[in-house]
Write a protein that holds these residues in place. Structure first.
Motif, PDB file in Angstrom:
ATOM      1  N   PHE A 112       0.827  -1.196   0.000  1.00 41.76           N
ATOM      2  CA  PHE A 112       0.000   0.000   0.000  1.00 41.76           C
ATOM      3  C   PHE A 112       0.869   1.257   0.000  1.00 41.76           C
ATOM      4  O   PHE A 112       1.880   1.320   0.688  1.00 41.76           O
ATOM      5  CB  PHE A 112      -0.902   0.018   1.234  1.00 41.76           C
ATOM      6  CG  PHE A 112      -1.859  -1.130   1.271  1.00 41.76           C
ATOM      7  CD1 PHE A 112      -3.076  -1.065   0.619  1.00 41.76           C
ATOM      8  CD2 PHE A 112      -1.538  -2.297   1.944  1.00 41.76           C
ATOM      9  CE1 PHE A 112      -3.959  -2.130   0.646  1.00 41.76           C
ATOM     10  CE2 PHE A 112      -2.414  -3.367   1.976  1.00 41.76           C
ATOM     11  CZ  PHE A 112      -3.622  -3.282   1.319  1.00 41.76           C
ATOM     12  N   ALA A 121       1.638   4.235   3.462  1.00 41.59           N
ATOM     13  CA  ALA A 121       1.324   3.420   4.625  1.00 41.59           C
ATOM     14  C   ALA A 121       2.148   3.882   5.819  1.00 41.59           C
ATOM     15  O   ALA A 121       3.350   4.043   5.728  1.00 41.59           O
ATOM     16  CB  ALA A 121       1.616   1.958   4.322  1.00 41.59           C
ATOM     17  N   LYS A 158      -7.055   8.911   0.864  1.00 41.31           N
ATOM     18  CA  LYS A 158      -7.068   8.039   2.033  1.00 41.31           C
ATOM     19  C   LYS A 158      -5.660   7.581   2.383  1.00 41.31           C
ATOM     20  O   LYS A 158      -4.804   7.474   1.517  1.00 41.31           O
ATOM     21  CB  LYS A 158      -7.954   6.837   1.763  1.00 41.31           C
ATOM     22  CG  LYS A 158      -9.418   7.203   1.653  1.00 41.31           C
ATOM     23  CD  LYS A 158     -10.261   5.975   1.429  1.00 41.31           C
ATOM     24  CE  LYS A 158     -11.724   6.334   1.296  1.00 41.31           C
ATOM     25  NZ  LYS A 158     -12.264   6.924   2.522  1.00 41.31           N
ATOM     26  N   GLN A 159      -5.483   7.303   3.658  1.00 42.94           N
ATOM     27  CA  GLN A 159      -4.181   6.819   4.109  1.00 42.94           C
ATOM     28  C   GLN A 159      -4.323   5.439   4.719  1.00 42.94           C
ATOM     29  O   GLN A 159      -5.358   5.094   5.264  1.00 42.94           O
ATOM     30  CB  GLN A 159      -3.624   7.757   5.163  1.00 42.94           C
ATOM     31  CG  GLN A 159      -3.286   9.108   4.622  1.00 42.94           C
ATOM     32  CD  GLN A 159      -2.706   9.970   5.722  1.00 42.94           C
ATOM     33  OE1 GLN A 159      -1.528   9.928   6.010  1.00 42.94           O
ATOM     34  NE2 GLN A 159      -3.573  10.722   6.355  1.00 42.94           N
ATOM     35  N   GLU A 160      -3.245   4.702   4.628  1.00 43.61           N
ATOM     36  CA  GLU A 160      -3.208   3.388   5.256  1.00 43.61           C
ATOM     37  C   GLU A 160      -2.472   3.522   6.580  1.00 43.61           C
ATOM     38  O   GLU A 160      -1.428   4.175   6.652  1.00 43.61           O
ATOM     39  CB  GLU A 160      -2.431   2.391   4.392  1.00 43.61           C
ATOM     40  CG  GLU A 160      -2.955   2.207   2.997  1.00 43.61           C
ATOM     41  CD  GLU A 160      -4.239   1.428   2.921  1.00 43.61           C
ATOM     42  OE1 GLU A 160      -4.464   0.565   3.790  1.00 43.61           O
ATOM     43  OE2 GLU A 160      -5.026   1.694   1.995  1.00 43.61           O
ATOM     44  N   ARG A 207      -4.800  -6.794  -1.617  1.00 37.49           N
ATOM     45  CA  ARG A 207      -5.139  -5.379  -1.752  1.00 37.49           C
ATOM     46  C   ARG A 207      -6.604  -5.218  -2.166  1.00 37.49           C
ATOM     47  O   ARG A 207      -7.347  -4.422  -1.604  1.00 37.49           O
ATOM     48  CB  ARG A 207      -4.222  -4.739  -2.792  1.00 37.49           C
ATOM     49  CG  ARG A 207      -4.179  -3.236  -2.734  1.00 37.49           C
ATOM     50  CD  ARG A 207      -3.010  -2.691  -3.514  1.00 37.49           C
ATOM     51  NE  ARG A 207      -2.775  -3.442  -4.743  1.00 37.49           N
ATOM     52  CZ  ARG A 207      -1.573  -3.809  -5.171  1.00 37.49           C
ATOM     53  NH1 ARG A 207      -0.521  -3.494  -4.476  1.00 37.49           N
ATOM     54  NH2 ARG A 207      -1.440  -4.489  -6.291  1.00 37.49           N
ATOM     55  N   ALA A 237      -9.713  -3.664  -0.003  1.00 37.04           N
ATOM     56  CA  ALA A 237     -10.509  -2.543  -0.517  1.00 37.04           C
ATOM     57  C   ALA A 237     -11.997  -2.888  -0.465  1.00 37.04           C
ATOM     58  O   ALA A 237     -12.828  -2.071  -0.053  1.00 37.04           O
ATOM     59  CB  ALA A 237     -10.085  -2.221  -1.943  1.00 37.04           C
ATOM     60  N   THR A 256     -13.322  -2.929   3.093  1.00 32.08           N
ATOM     61  CA  THR A 256     -13.435  -1.562   3.608  1.00 32.08           C
ATOM     62  C   THR A 256     -14.745  -0.931   3.168  1.00 32.08           C
ATOM     63  O   THR A 256     -15.465  -0.325   3.960  1.00 32.08           O
ATOM     64  CB  THR A 256     -12.254  -0.711   3.091  1.00 32.08           C
ATOM     65  OG1 THR A 256     -11.046  -1.356   3.458  1.00 32.08           O
ATOM     66  CG2 THR A 256     -12.248   0.665   3.698  1.00 32.08           C
ATOM     67  N   GLN A 273     -16.510   2.056   5.121  1.00 32.20           N
ATOM     68  CA  GLN A 273     -15.216   2.751   5.243  1.00 32.20           C
ATOM     69  C   GLN A 273     -14.974   3.280   6.643  1.00 32.20           C
ATOM     70  O   GLN A 273     -14.217   4.229   6.837  1.00 32.20           O
ATOM     71  CB  GLN A 273     -15.127   3.907   4.236  1.00 32.20           C
ATOM     72  CG  GLN A 273     -15.370   3.453   2.805  1.00 32.20           C
ATOM     73  CD  GLN A 273     -15.286   4.591   1.842  1.00 32.20           C
ATOM     74  OE1 GLN A 273     -14.267   5.248   1.735  1.00 32.20           O
ATOM     75  NE2 GLN A 273     -16.372   4.827   1.113  1.00 32.20           N
ATOM     76  N   HIS A 306      -5.338  -2.712  10.880  1.00 28.09           N
ATOM     77  CA  HIS A 306      -5.103  -2.049   9.594  1.00 28.09           C
ATOM     78  C   HIS A 306      -6.330  -1.206   9.269  1.00 28.09           C
ATOM     79  O   HIS A 306      -7.446  -1.712   9.306  1.00 28.09           O
ATOM     80  CB  HIS A 306      -4.874  -3.134   8.525  1.00 28.09           C
ATOM     81  CG  HIS A 306      -4.610  -2.594   7.147  1.00 28.09           C
ATOM     82  ND1 HIS A 306      -4.488  -3.423   6.051  1.00 28.09           N
ATOM     83  CD2 HIS A 306      -4.439  -1.344   6.679  1.00 28.09           C
ATOM     84  CE1 HIS A 306      -4.250  -2.688   4.973  1.00 28.09           C
ATOM     85  NE2 HIS A 306      -4.215  -1.430   5.319  1.00 28.09           N
ATOM     86  N   ARG A 338      -7.917   2.099   6.706  1.00 26.51           N
ATOM     87  CA  ARG A 338      -7.794   3.063   5.614  1.00 26.51           C
ATOM     88  C   ARG A 338      -8.672   4.234   6.010  1.00 26.51           C
ATOM     89  O   ARG A 338      -9.880   4.073   6.155  1.00 26.51           O
ATOM     90  CB  ARG A 338      -8.297   2.425   4.318  1.00 26.51           C
ATOM     91  CG  ARG A 338      -8.203   3.321   3.106  1.00 26.51           C
ATOM     92  CD  ARG A 338      -8.486   2.517   1.869  1.00 26.51           C
ATOM     93  NE  ARG A 338      -7.407   1.560   1.612  1.00 26.51           N
ATOM     94  CZ  ARG A 338      -7.440   0.635   0.653  1.00 26.51           C
ATOM     95  NH1 ARG A 338      -8.498   0.526  -0.124  1.00 26.51           N
ATOM     96  NH2 ARG A 338      -6.429  -0.178   0.476  1.00 26.51           N
ATOM     97  N   TYR A 339      -8.063   5.393   6.240  1.00 27.17           N
ATOM     98  CA  TYR A 339      -8.844   6.453   6.874  1.00 27.17           C
ATOM     99  C   TYR A 339      -8.740   7.786   6.154  1.00 27.17           C
ATOM    100  O   TYR A 339      -7.775   8.056   5.442  1.00 27.17           O
ATOM    101  CB  TYR A 339      -8.430   6.609   8.342  1.00 27.17           C
ATOM    102  CG  TYR A 339      -7.040   7.166   8.563  1.00 27.17           C
ATOM    103  CD1 TYR A 339      -5.928   6.351   8.454  1.00 27.17           C
ATOM    104  CD2 TYR A 339      -6.841   8.497   8.904  1.00 27.17           C
ATOM    105  CE1 TYR A 339      -4.649   6.845   8.669  1.00 27.17           C
ATOM    106  CE2 TYR A 339      -5.568   9.009   9.125  1.00 27.17           C
ATOM    107  CZ  TYR A 339      -4.475   8.175   9.003  1.00 27.17           C
ATOM    108  OH  TYR A 339      -3.228   8.671   9.206  1.00 27.17           O
TER     109      TYR A 339
END
Lengths: 444, 345
Positions: free
Chosen positions: A36, A39, A237-239, A280, A284, A287, A292, A349, A351-352
């Motif tokens: 990712f 990350a 978005k960030q991991e 990955r 996704a 999420t 999300q 983990h 994704r935000y």
């Protein structure tokens, strides 16, 4: 203009796949954090109110431009900040990564019952003085400043965020829009900040080409991770990976849902070549399915062992360097066990972004010591000669292959026909399309 | 001294007792509590009896659908709604949200709760065994308590039900049974915890929970505690956000918490452990909100509401002692069903 990295952000790790044999199948691949982009990785060691946090930064660019502003829940002193090695986090990442394991079917004629059994067994201080002077004039108190490793550290306590923001501006840092508001909010919650920037002289003297993770040890009842500043300057978005090391059990978020990723599922053989893509896309999809807003559990295990092992468990020495102060210290002369004890690792983990994660992450340690791992299974059909009528076996394998294709499509959203075309169905062609009801193909 | 206040209340409203859950089969109840199927049958019978009695009512048979429904809901023991709603929430949690509730724990909680209830009934010399309240406590505990040790689950049920019989002031038990069990075990054992984040914050499910919960409350006629708590807590969160200059999405996110809603609608609203008077209940709800907020957002400890409720519970007898003016109203509230007055234990 310098770039200010206001995140608890992290280095991208390069991991090497190893092969190890274990009871639960042969470990063949893992999904590292380097899958990712953007990350960040954070290690949280927590015992009572004691916390040691290790932050790896994924800043890529000229280190001269680098500075990171880190909010911490309490005042910290010089001895509470340390620099760790990237290798520690890389090892932890490798140990906890989701993994792919493989099984080989035995000779159906020799051990015909094996398939059924296997099917059932799937449970598995530098320029500080000058800075200080300029700070005072701006209403920001620089409580301490010193050099640790390749970083210049400034501990700030501003009466109001204007001081901190102005100080950062004056020092040519680009402040993300909205930062003042968040900094103000944190200050009112009695949080402190420290700024770490790279001391180029020290860096060249020490010879590190990559920035090393920053560590902070503090005592606070706030078991949390501030992510709000990080959402300000991120593109999209960030991991974030959080590795929690605790005494009692699994760690979970109290203000967001913590969800286990689907695991222990059988997937087609070709996933071995593209396990990264598989993971990955699956992440996704999961999420999205959780609106999300979920934090995903990828690993929860007693650090004493693993099965199958994506990497060896961390040694007591490595754990101590990460801040796990309660493990046996070999230097004290005690007989240290070969395996670390009483350490439970949780890998989360998420994704935000600001919309879906408006609030900082709040955690709690639970009493749950049930082991969980992201584990995906491939099973190779028997390819050798058969000395008996293996029709039943072949039929069972074809059914299994079709099942695996559907599982993969469900998990990743990949096209079922593409998947079928890539599976080497035993006996040749894939199952007839009309095996599935016609209505299943309408709205896919 | 323990008193059986339900008998007094029941005799004061004989007309309401007929047809309400359980009162008309009180004698058979005491004897049929041996096995789980027996209990289930009993609960079903009691709730269905409410239905039958309603149909027999001459004034509701020819009424419109709405008035019929009103009459029906008036007749039914509010605890039946609570059981249905809590069961639905449990099913939603297990099936849709993957709560990871072990069935062994659920079974241990339900069976132990009924057993302790039975023993307590006998020991207190009560005329009849009432399984409904103990079942509600069991469902609340199953929803909220997380542990992987069956013994802790059984212990939770024991503490919860035993507290009703043992810790009493002025004929009322002091602590909400599920609340006292949760807090005791969280403090004593590191193998028991509450997963307050597991409901997620999807607005739709929050809304659904609130509506379902409110349904229960409107029947319980004890909405003041919940409303006061909810309003005060929401105001404190919004006030905090305004003071911090945080976006309102933060308090909104904090309020969209399934566990908070379950607490507000199913725990703090418990008629047996909240003050007798409406004014007292409003005061109590606001007090719990203030302390919950302090624990959660000033002291930064998790589980603020649950800890706040147990802290405030001993104040209920004091509130009842100070605010006596409205006590009479509680004993004769308009539309109160007999079921509400029952089940003191």
């Amino acid at each position: 203009m310098r770039i200010l990295v206001t995140a608890l952000a992290a280095t991208i790790t390069i991991a090497v796949s190893t092969t190890a044999q274990a009871f639960c199948g042969f470990y063949v691949a893992r999904a590292d954090t380097n899958l990712f982009n953007q990350a960040s990785q954070v290690v949280l060691v927590r015992d009572g109110d004691r916390t040691v946090i290790t932050m790896a930064n994924d800043f890529q660019g000229d280190v001269e431009d680098f500075a990171v502003v880190v909010p911490v829940p309490t005042f910290i002193e010089r001895e509470q900040i340390n620099i760790a090695d990237n290798a520690l986090i890389e090892h932890l990442d490798a140990y906890t990564a989701p993994r792919l394991v493989e099984y080989h079917d035995g000779d159906p004629c020799a051990r015909y019952d094996m398939m059924r059994e296997m099917g059932a067994s799937n449970a598995m201080p530098s320029s500080g003085a000058a800075l200080q002077d300029s700070g005072r004039a701006l209403g920001v108190t620089i409580e301490a400043s010193y050099t640790i490793g390749e970083y210049d550290i400034l501990i700030l306590s501003a009466a109001e965020s204007n001081g901190l923001i102005r100080w950062l501006n004056e020092n040519d840092y680009r402040i993300p829009k909205g930062a003042k508001r968040v900094v103000d909010s944190y200050l009112r919650q009695d949080m402190r900040f420290f700024v770490a920037k790279v001391n180029l002289d020290e860096q060249s003297r020490l010879g590190y080409s990559r920035l090393r993770p920053l560590q902070v040890a503090y005592e606070s009842n706030k078991f949390m991770l501030p992510i709000r500043l990080g959402t300000l300057n991120a593109k999209g978005k960030q991991e974030l990976y959080v590795y929690a090391l605790t005494r009692t059990g699994r760690v979970e978020t109290t203000n967001y849902r913590t969800v286990k990723l689907p695991s222990n599922t059988e997937v087609p053989e070709f996933v071995q070549q593209e396990f990264g893509d598989f993971y990955r896309d699956m992440f996704a999809r999961q999420t999205i399915e959780e609106n999300q807003r979920a934090v995903f559990l990828e690993y929860a295990w007693d650090m004493a062992w693993c099965d199958p092992c994506a990497a060896d468990p961390l040694s007591p020495d490595e754990l101590r360097r990460l801040g796990v102060y309660w493990v046996d210290d070999q230097s004290t002369g005690r007989i240290a066990s070969s395996r670390p004890q009483n350490v439970f690792v949780t890998r989360l983990h998420l994704r935000y972004d600001r919309t879906h994660f408006p609030e900082d992450l709040m955690f709690q340690e639970t009493g749950d010591r049930q082991n969980y791992q992201g584990r995906y299974v491939i099973r190779h059909p028997w390819q050798g000669p058969t000395t008996c009528d293996a029709t039943a076996y072949k039929t069972a394998v074809r059914e299994r292959q079709e099942r695996e294709a559907r599982t993969l499509a469900n998990l990743t959203g990949w096209d079922i026909d593409d998947i079928r075309n890539r599976i080497a169905f035993i006996g040749g062609a894939p199952p007839e399309p009309d095996e599935a009801p016609w209505w299943k193909r309408i709205w896919r | 001294m323990r008193t059986v206040s339900m008998a007094i209340t029941s005799s004061a409203h004989p007309s309401r007792i007929i047809g309400s859950c359980g009162s008309d089969i009180a004698d058979s109840v005491t004897m049929s509590c041996g096995t789980a199927p027996g209990r289930l049958e009993l609960i079903a019978t009691r709730c269905i009896n409410g239905l039958i009695a309603n149909e027999l009512k001459p004034d509701s048979g020819s009424a419109t659908f709405i008035s019929g429904m009103r009459a029906f809901t008036r007749t039914l023991d509010p605890r039946c709604y609570q059981i249905v709603v809590l069961s639905l929430l449990l099913a939603y949690g297990v099936l849709a949200l993957d709560f990871g509730i072990h069935w062994q724990n659920a079974a241990a909680i339900v069976i132990t709760a009924q057993l302790v209830q039975f023993i307590g009934t006998r020991a207190a010399g009560l005329a009849r065994f009432d399984p409904l309240s103990a079942l509600i406590t069991s469902l609340s505990l199953t929803l909220l308590l997380r542990t992987d040790v069956v013994v802790i689950a059984a212990l939770a049920a024991t503490i919860a039900i035993a507290s009703k019989f043992l810790i009493r002031v002025h004929g009322k038990h002091v602590f909400n049974p599920a609340n006292v069990a949760l807090v005791t075990l969280m403090l004593l054992s590191d193998r028991a915890w509450v997963s307050s984040g597991q409901w997620g914050s999807a607005a739709i499910s929050a809304l659904a929970l609130a509506c379902l919960g409110f349904l229960v409350l409107t029947r319980a006629k004890r909405a003041e505690t919940t409303l006061a708590f909810g309003l005060a807590y929401a105001m404190l969160l919004v006030g905090r956000a305004l003071w911090l200059d945080d976006p309102l999405s933060i308090p909104l996110h904090q309020l969209q918490n399934g566990a908070l809603l379950i607490f507000a609608f199913f725990m703090i609203s418990d008629p047996k452990t909240s003050p007798n008077t409406a004014v007292g209940r409003v005061l109590f709800g606001a007090l719990v909100a203030g302390i919950a907020f302090t624990i959660q957002y000033v002291l930064y400890e998790p589980h603020g509401p649950i800890l706040a409720l147990i802290t405030c519970a001993p104040l209920v007898p004091l509130i009842d002692g100070r605010i006596r003016g409205n006590l009479y109203r509680w004993q004769h509230p308009a539309g109160t069903s007999a079921g509400e007055a029952k089940g003191v234990y």
